[in-house]
Design a protein around this motif. Sequence first.
Motif, PDB file in Angstrom:
ATOM      1  N   GLU A 185       0.847  -1.207   0.000  1.00 36.58           N
ATOM      2  CA  GLU A 185       0.000   0.000   0.000  1.00 36.58           C
ATOM      3  C   GLU A 185       0.877   1.249   0.000  1.00 36.58           C
ATOM      4  O   GLU A 185       0.578   2.231  -0.695  1.00 36.58           O
ATOM      5  N   ASP A 186       1.950   1.203   0.771  1.00 37.09           N
ATOM      6  CA  ASP A 186       2.848   2.372   0.835  1.00 37.09           C
ATOM      7  C   ASP A 186       3.394   2.676  -0.559  1.00 37.09           C
ATOM      8  O   ASP A 186       3.407   3.821  -1.005  1.00 37.09           O
ATOM      9  N   THR A 187       3.857   1.620  -1.239  1.00 38.80           N
ATOM     10  CA  THR A 187       4.432   1.785  -2.575  1.00 38.80           C
ATOM     11  C   THR A 187       3.403   2.366  -3.537  1.00 38.80           C
ATOM     12  O   THR A 187       3.692   3.283  -4.310  1.00 38.80           O
ATOM     13  N   ILE A 188       2.195   1.813  -3.479  1.00 37.61           N
ATOM     14  CA  ILE A 188       1.142   2.277  -4.398  1.00 37.61           C
ATOM     15  C   ILE A 188       0.803   3.741  -4.121  1.00 37.61           C
ATOM     16  O   ILE A 188       0.746   4.563  -5.040  1.00 37.61           O
ATOM     17  N   ILE A 189       0.622   4.085  -2.852  1.00 36.84           N
ATOM     18  CA  ILE A 189       0.218   5.460  -2.526  1.00 36.84           C
ATOM     19  C   ILE A 189       1.331   6.446  -2.888  1.00 36.84           C
ATOM     20  O   ILE A 189       1.069   7.499  -3.478  1.00 36.84           O
ATOM     21  N   PHE A 190       2.577   6.090  -2.600  1.00 31.93           N
ATOM     22  CA  PHE A 190       3.676   6.988  -3.005  1.00 31.93           C
ATOM     23  C   PHE A 190       3.732   7.132  -4.526  1.00 31.93           C
ATOM     24  O   PHE A 190       4.000   8.212  -5.043  1.00 31.93           O
ATOM     25  N   SER A 191       3.469   6.044  -5.240  1.00 26.18           N
ATOM     26  CA  SER A 191       3.528   6.144  -6.709  1.00 26.18           C
ATOM     27  C   SER A 191       2.420   7.073  -7.215  1.00 26.18           C
ATOM     28  O   SER A 191       2.635   7.838  -8.162  1.00 26.18           O
ATOM     29  N   LEU A 192       1.257   7.034  -6.581  1.00 24.09           N
ATOM     30  CA  LEU A 192       0.167   7.930  -6.992  1.00 24.09           C
ATOM     31  C   LEU A 192       0.519   9.381  -6.664  1.00 24.09           C
ATOM     32  O   LEU A 192       0.261  10.292  -7.454  1.00 24.09           O
ATOM     33  N   ILE A 193       1.137   9.571  -5.500  1.00 15.51           N
ATOM     34  CA  ILE A 193       1.548  10.930  -5.115  1.00 15.51           C
ATOM     35  C   ILE A 193       2.545  11.477  -6.143  1.00 15.51           C
ATOM     36  O   ILE A 193       2.459  12.631  -6.566  1.00 15.51           O
ATOM     37  N   GLU A 194       3.466  10.642  -6.577  1.00 15.85           N
ATOM     38  CA  GLU A 194       4.455  11.079  -7.566  1.00 15.85           C
ATOM     39  C   GLU A 194       3.798  11.402  -8.899  1.00 15.85           C
ATOM     40  O   GLU A 194       4.121  12.394  -9.539  1.00 15.85           O
ATOM     41  N   ARG A 195       2.851  10.565  -9.317  1.00 18.83           N
ATOM     42  CA  ARG A 195       2.159  10.856 -10.590  1.00 18.83           C
ATOM     43  C   ARG A 195       1.344  12.142 -10.481  1.00 18.83           C
ATOM     44  O   ARG A 195       1.244  12.908 -11.444  1.00 18.83           O
ATOM     45  N   ALA A 196       0.786  12.397  -9.286  1.00 14.48           N
ATOM     46  CA  ALA A 196      -0.057  13.576  -9.097  1.00 14.48           C
ATOM     47  C   ALA A 196       0.748  14.888  -9.110  1.00 14.48           C
ATOM     48  O   ALA A 196       0.168  15.969  -9.138  1.00 14.48           O
ATOM     49  N   ARG A 197       2.087  14.785  -9.121  1.00 11.36           N
ATOM     50  CA  ARG A 197       2.915  15.998  -9.281  1.00 11.36           C
ATOM     51  C   ARG A 197       2.688  16.617 -10.650  1.00 11.36           C
ATOM     52  O   ARG A 197       2.922  17.787 -10.872  1.00 11.36           O
TER      53      ARG A 197
END
Length: 250
Positions: free
Chosen positions: A18-30
């Motif tokens: 979950e951590d990996t997925i949420i961080f990846s979404l945060i990065e895409r949302a940049r």
Amino acid sequence: MANGVTLESLRQSLIRQEDTIIFSLIERARFPTNSPTYNESYVSSPTFSGSLVHFVVKETEALQAKAGRYANPEEHPFFPNNLPPSVVPPYNFTEVLHPPAALININKDIWDMYFKKLLQLFAAPGDDGNYAATAASDLVCLQALSRRIHYGKLVAEVKFRESPQEFEPAIRAKDRDALMKLLTFESVEEAVKKRVAKKAMVFGQEVTLNNNDNKGKYKVDPSVVSLLYGDWIIPLTKRVEVEYLLRRLD
Ligand SMILES: C=C(O[C@@H]1C=C(C(=O)O)C=C[C@H]1O)C(=O)O
């Protein structure tokens, strides 16, 4: 359980993912939507026709295949046709899964879900020209989602081994609905949805030295992350579990 794999250890891994997925979404949302990344007419190449994201994913997967990535049964390519061979010796991964598991790859559906449904929920409209970086960050999201969803194979194997006699009649009858019922734990799903919203708040908050008043602003909307899990990630994981179980007695 053989090989030290238990339902508990798999759930711990899903929680970490979950951590990996949420961080990846945060990065895409940049980045904003950056629609040229997805427009087939934006790329001009004599040897490739498709969108920039398709190009980046395909070429990156070819490189990673050479580096041995897909020798791991937990990894699934989005474009499995014509991948180049690995240049490294095979690692001896413990065999946990029933061999027909290798036939299951639902990345086509993960791809469609991500581009047709998810992206518009967390990327703001707009265009800042960072198309290559946007495509690279889509790939990181896709790989994290694919790994999580295909983890359903392991989860299904462990559930089967815990009580084969419960699963066997439904497998023989090819009864998808019965299998779905047997593998579902609603309280676990509810906890996942709540936890990912909380993680999105913690990971996506603005960290300042003076105060931690976020004014309710997060880098990805926690309710979107929860919805994404509830409507897409969990159902697809369960679909992989069903697909796996249907082949478990082959
Ligand atoms: C993955 C599991 O199987 C199902 C799917 C879940 C999920 O995708 O998070 C959670 C509970 C189960 O309904 C599990 O039991 O942990």
